[in-house]
Design a protein around this motif. Structure first.
Motif, PDB file in Angstrom:
ATOM      1  N   ILE A 170       0.846  -1.204   0.000  1.00 22.70           N
ATOM      2  CA  ILE A 170       0.000   0.000   0.000  1.00 22.70           C
ATOM      3  C   ILE A 170       0.882   1.256   0.000  1.00 22.70           C
ATOM      4  CG2 ILE A 170      -1.994  -1.182   0.970  1.00 22.70           C
ATOM      5  CD1 ILE A 170      -1.339   0.014   3.703  1.00 22.70           C
ATOM      6  N   GLN A 176      -3.884   0.238  -2.964  1.00 15.08           N
ATOM      7  CA  GLN A 176      -5.180   0.863  -2.659  1.00 15.08           C
ATOM      8  C   GLN A 176      -5.859   1.421  -3.913  1.00 15.08           C
ATOM      9  OE1 GLN A 176      -2.180   1.997  -1.658  1.00 15.08           O
ATOM     10  NE2 GLN A 176      -1.974   4.038  -2.555  1.00 15.08           N
ATOM     11  N   GLU A 190      -4.549   4.698   2.161  1.00 16.85           N
ATOM     12  CA  GLU A 190      -5.148   3.470   2.687  1.00 16.85           C
ATOM     13  C   GLU A 190      -6.555   3.753   3.191  1.00 16.85           C
ATOM     14  OE1 GLU A 190      -3.369   1.508   6.176  1.00 16.85           O
ATOM     15  OE2 GLU A 190      -2.067   3.246   6.371  1.00 16.85           O
ATOM     16  N   SER A 231      -8.146  -1.468   8.937  1.00 14.29           N
ATOM     17  CA  SER A 231      -7.070  -0.608   8.445  1.00 14.29           C
ATOM     18  C   SER A 231      -6.331   0.127   9.579  1.00 14.29           C
ATOM     19  CB  SER A 231      -7.681   0.393   7.464  1.00 14.29           C
ATOM     20  OG  SER A 231      -6.721   1.225   6.945  1.00 14.29           O
TER      21      SER A 231
END
Ligand code: FUB
Length: 337
Positions: A170, A176, A190, A231
């Motif tokens: 990411i 992403q 993210e 996340s």
């Protein structure tokens, strides 16, 4: 043992710092070591870090590498050979810049070298190059692997001979931006903290090892209660630098947590997952990035990794190796590098 010897032989005299092990080579900067045992010898496929003056940013523009060198040695602790340039960005028709963390595989009597690079539109793709020698030179295919994106490819061969590629990173690795299946440069680095974390991707390789045999799938990583990691769980969620190995019929997905700088592991009963987060393998190294690979050689397990001991700069790294000790419950002793 070798760890104690390495500590005792620490060459950073005067700096007051103690390192668990020493750089494998000092003549060039190397990072992201993917190690393999081919015909009984250890081959290391690293990134080749260089100084380009690019500004440091969250996109990783300061990692502006242009070629790859392959290293090899008979055994851990043995003489390390640098085999010179194995592949140069100028010889990859589709690539624009940033030759990041590679990997390699042996199949069909050939060696396959997998590497991420930004294409001419600045989108990371995964390329493949072939050679009859594990040290190259490698000849790149004219186009990147169809359906590939993001960074840090790793190819794992299961015990039934099927090979899988795991891929992804990411932030600068752009994973992403592929959330909908199409590239979208406007997506934030993210997901929001309460949203599901992004996992690495996996795809079975076709028999010729030059393409995917299926569309890439998301790899799920769950917590101890079977819930997907969020996340905001940035000490456990996937960031980049996956590796895969199998031990006692279990699949071990190991990866970097990025901004929390940990190497962690998760296990599953299928190469597709879902994986359950288990714990930390290695505490942070010096430098922002942490990236590793794991091999077994002569009955011992080793982890190859990098830090910035030689330069003190996050984009000029040096690869290292140390023993990885397994615990009876299927885990690892956490390493303090
Ligand atoms: O070397 C460039 C990038 O830094 C790699 O692709 C990441 O895994 C991180 O180590």
């Amino acid at each position: 043992d070798s760890t104690a010897q390495a500590l005792a032989a620490d060459s950073s005299a005067g700096s007051g710092k103690k390192y668990l092990s020493q750089p494998l080579i000092k003549e060039i900067y190397t990072a992201d070591p993917s190690a393999h045992v081919f015909n009984g010898r250890i081959y290391i496929y690293p990134s080749h870090d260089i100084e380009t003056g690019m500004p440091e940013n969250d996109n990783g523009d300061h990692f502006a590498m242009r070629d790859y060198h392959i290293l090899s040695m008979d055994s851990v602790g043995g003489k390390v050979t640098d085999h010179g340039v194995a592949l140069d960005v100028k010889d990859v028709p589709w690539a624009g810049r940033q030759m990041w963390a590679p990997d390699a595989a042996f199949k069909n009597g050939k060696y396959y070298f997998y590497f991420p690079a930004k294409d001419k539109q600045d989108v990371f793709r995964i390329g493949v190059a072939t050679s009859t020698s594990p040290t190259g030179p490698f000849k790149a295919e004219p186009k990147p692997i169809a359906g590939s994106f993001s960074i840090d490819p790793v190819v794992f061969e299961d015990t039934d001979g099927t090979s899988y590629m795991y891929v992804g990173g990411i932030w600068g690795g752009q994973l992403q931006r592929w959330k909908t299946g199409k590239y979208d440069a406007s997506v934030k680095p993210e997901p929001a903290p309460n949203e599901l974390a992004l996992g690495p991707k996996v795809a079975k390789m076709s028999k010729d090892m030059l393409s995917f045999a299926e569309p890439v799938k998301e790899v799920k990583i769950l917590d101890e209660n079977g819930k997907p990691l969020l996340s905001g769980d940035n000490k456990r969620r996937f960031f980049e630098g996956a590796w895969m190995h199998k031990y006692q019929d279990k699949y071990y997905l190991t990866y970097s947590t990025g901004d929390t700088h940990l190497l962690v592991y998760a296990t599953a009963t299928s190469p597709y997952g879902p994986f359950t987060y288990k714990g930390v393998i290695m505490n942070p190294v010096e430098g922002w990035t942490t990236h590793h690979s794991i091999i077994e050689k002569d009955g011992k397990w080793y982890i190859f990794y990098h830090d910035t001991q030689l330069s003190g700069k996050t984009w000029l790294r040096n690869v290292k190796v140390t023993e990885l000790k397994r615990t009876p419950d299927g885990g690892f002793e956490t390493i303090n590098p």
